[in-house]
Design a protein around this motif. Structure first.
Motif: not given
Length: 98
Positions: A1-23
Motif C-alpha cells: 500500500x502506498x502511503x503519504x504523510x499528512x505533512x506531505x499532503x499539506x505541502x502539496x496542497x499549499x504548493x497548489x498541486x492537484x491532489x484527488x482527495x477522498x475523505x
C-alpha cells in the motif's frame, strides 16, 4: 500500500498541486473541517460509489486517524484503482481546512 504523510499532503496542497482527495469519514466528522477540495465518500458507501471515481487518476484517501482510509485504500486497490493512504489522518493534518 502506498502511503503519504499528512505533512506531505499539506505541502502539496499549499504548493497548489492537484491532489484527488477522498475523505472517508462520516458526514458529521467532515462538517468539522476537511482538506480543501476533498470529496466526502463515507467508508460505508465507498463500494457503492466507486463508479464515480476515474481509474486513470490517483487518489489520496483520508480519515480521522488513518485506519479507515487504510481500509478504503485496500478496497479501491483490489478494484484496480491507484490509491495512496494518508497516514495519521486528520489528527495529524495541520494545514487549512474548510
Amino acid at each position: 500500500m502506498k502511503e503519504m504523510t499528512a505533512k506531505e499532503v499539506e505541502m502539496n496542497v499549499t504548493e497548489g498541486k492537484t491532489l484527488n482527495i477522498i475523505d472517508v469519514r462520516e458526514v458529521d466528522e467532515v462538517a468539522a473541517g476537511k482538506i480543501p477540495g476533498a470529496v466526502n465518500i463515507p467508508l460505508g458507501l465507498l463500494e457503492f460509489r466507486m463508479n464515480e471515481l476515474d481509474k486513470s487518476k490517483e487518489y489520496v484517501m483520508v480519515c480521522r486517524s488513518g485506519g479507515r482510509s487504510g481500509r478504503a485504500t485496500q478496497i479501491l486497490e483490489s478494484h484496480g484503482y491507484s490509491v495512496i493512504n494518508m497516514t495519521g489522518g486528520m489528527l495529524s493534518y495541520e494545514g487549512q481546512v474548510q
